[in-house]
Design a protein around this motif. Structure first.
Motif, short mmCIF file in Angstrom:
data_model
loop_
_atom_site.label_atom_id
_atom_site.label_comp_id
_atom_site.label_asym_id
_atom_site.label_seq_id
_atom_site.Cartn_x
_atom_site.Cartn_y
_atom_site.Cartn_z
N LEU A 119 4.58 4.30 7.52
CA LEU A 119 4.71 5.48 6.67
C LEU A 119 3.42 5.67 5.87
O LEU A 119 2.80 4.70 5.45
CB LEU A 119 5.89 5.31 5.71
CG LEU A 119 7.27 5.41 6.32
CD1 LEU A 119 8.32 4.98 5.30
CD2 LEU A 119 7.56 6.81 6.77
N ASP A 120 3.06 6.93 5.63
CA ASP A 120 1.87 7.19 4.84
C ASP A 120 2.17 6.88 3.37
O ASP A 120 3.32 6.88 2.94
CB ASP A 120 1.42 8.64 5.02
CG ASP A 120 2.53 9.63 4.72
OD1 ASP A 120 2.37 10.41 3.77
OD2 ASP A 120 3.54 9.63 5.44
N GLU A 121 1.12 6.59 2.60
CA GLU A 121 1.27 6.18 1.20
C GLU A 121 2.03 7.19 0.33
O GLU A 121 2.90 6.80 -0.43
CB GLU A 121 -0.10 5.88 0.58
CG GLU A 121 -0.64 4.53 0.96
CD GLU A 121 0.24 3.36 0.54
OE1 GLU A 121 0.75 3.37 -0.60
OE2 GLU A 121 0.44 2.46 1.35
N HIS A 166 8.23 -1.36 5.23
CA HIS A 166 9.07 -2.15 4.33
C HIS A 166 9.46 -1.32 3.12
O HIS A 166 8.68 -0.51 2.62
CB HIS A 166 8.35 -3.42 3.89
CG HIS A 166 8.22 -4.43 4.98
ND1 HIS A 166 9.29 -5.15 5.46
CD2 HIS A 166 7.15 -4.80 5.72
CE1 HIS A 166 8.88 -5.94 6.42
NE2 HIS A 166 7.59 -5.74 6.61
N ALA A 167 10.67 -1.54 2.65
CA ALA A 167 11.19 -0.79 1.51
C ALA A 167 10.60 -1.32 0.21
O ALA A 167 10.09 -2.43 0.14
CB ALA A 167 12.71 -0.89 1.48
N GLY A 186 15.46 -3.09 -1.77
CA GLY A 186 15.67 -4.28 -0.94
C GLY A 186 14.41 -5.00 -0.57
O GLY A 186 14.46 -6.07 0.04
N GLY A 187 13.25 -4.44 -0.88
CA GLY A 187 11.98 -5.11 -0.62
C GLY A 187 11.79 -5.47 0.84
O GLY A 187 12.04 -4.67 1.73
N SER A 188 11.39 -6.71 1.08
CA SER A 188 11.11 -7.14 2.44
C SER A 188 12.36 -7.33 3.27
O SER A 188 12.28 -7.57 4.47
CB SER A 188 10.28 -8.42 2.42
OG SER A 188 11.02 -9.44 1.78
N TYR A 222 12.34 1.32 5.36
CA TYR A 222 12.47 2.77 5.37
C TYR A 222 12.17 3.21 6.79
O TYR A 222 11.20 2.75 7.40
CB TYR A 222 11.43 3.45 4.46
CG TYR A 222 11.58 3.16 2.98
CD1 TYR A 222 12.79 3.38 2.33
CD2 TYR A 222 10.50 2.72 2.24
CE1 TYR A 222 12.91 3.15 0.97
CE2 TYR A 222 10.61 2.50 0.88
CZ TYR A 222 11.81 2.71 0.25
OH TYR A 222 11.94 2.49 -1.09
N VAL A 223 12.98 4.11 7.33
CA VAL A 223 12.75 4.62 8.68
C VAL A 223 12.71 6.14 8.61
O VAL A 223 13.63 6.76 8.08
CB VAL A 223 13.86 4.17 9.67
CG1 VAL A 223 13.63 4.76 11.05
CG2 VAL A 223 13.91 2.65 9.74
#
Length: 176
Positions: free
Chosen positions: A70-72, A156-157, A162-164, A168-169
């Motif tokens: 995902l882009d920043e 990664h979220a 939830g962190g690692s 995110y999809v």
């Protein structure tokens, strides 16, 4: 009282079978055998690539297309809640086969429904300090040909999602 005549969709039937297998029978009752309906329609999880020391005659794995990260700006908006997460699926406690079929059916339904961003919760893994199997496997699955028509990118979220132990999809847009 009327009975519903609607039938479960194939995706719902697969999901129900996964849940039904985890149920324990009541005391004094015997467990009912749940057939694996839909096994022939769902794709099988990819097999691991042969190790470096594999025999010379072993087939070489095909180069797989890696889904983009995902882009920043999008990652920042998702983590701060300015971009809605429209769906989530929790894969905790599932075997790889169960997780794969649940993830595939969930993403297929979400894509068909026009959803763009979902959260996939894999968990962080075992308490013994090693990475979890699903934590490693799910990002690899998202880059396989079976998921390519559905998934645009993943990352990664944020810690608050939830962190690692979560991803995110971003799903592809539905073509008209």
């Amino acid at each position: 009282m009327t009975r519903r005549t609607e039938r479960l969709s194939e995706d719902d039937r697969v999901l129900w079978n996964l849940v039904a297998r985890t149920a324990k029978p009541l005391k004094g009752r015997t467990a009912v055998d749940i057939p694996d309906i839909g096994a022939e329609t769902r794709p099988t999880p990819p097999q691991p690539a042969p190790l470096a020391g594999a025999p010379a005659g072993a087939a070489k794995p095909k180069a797989q297309h890696i889904a983009h990260a995902l882009d920043e700006p999008t990652l920042d908006k998702l983590s701060k809640g300015r971009l809605p997460i429209e769906g989530r699926v929790d894969l905790h406690g599932l075997t790889q086969d169960e997780a794969y079929s649940l993830l595939f059916s969930f993403l297929r339904r979400a894509h068909a429904g026009g959803i763009r961003y979902v959260l996939v919760i894999t968990g962080k893994g075992s308490s013994s300090g090693g990475d979890g199997v699903l934590r490693r496997a799910v990002p690899a699955w998202l880059s396989t040909p079976a998921f390519r028509p559905l998934v645009s990118s993943h990352d990664h979220a944020a810690r608050n999602h939830g962190g690692s132990g979560a991803l995110y999809v971003r799903l592809r847009r539905v073509r008209s």
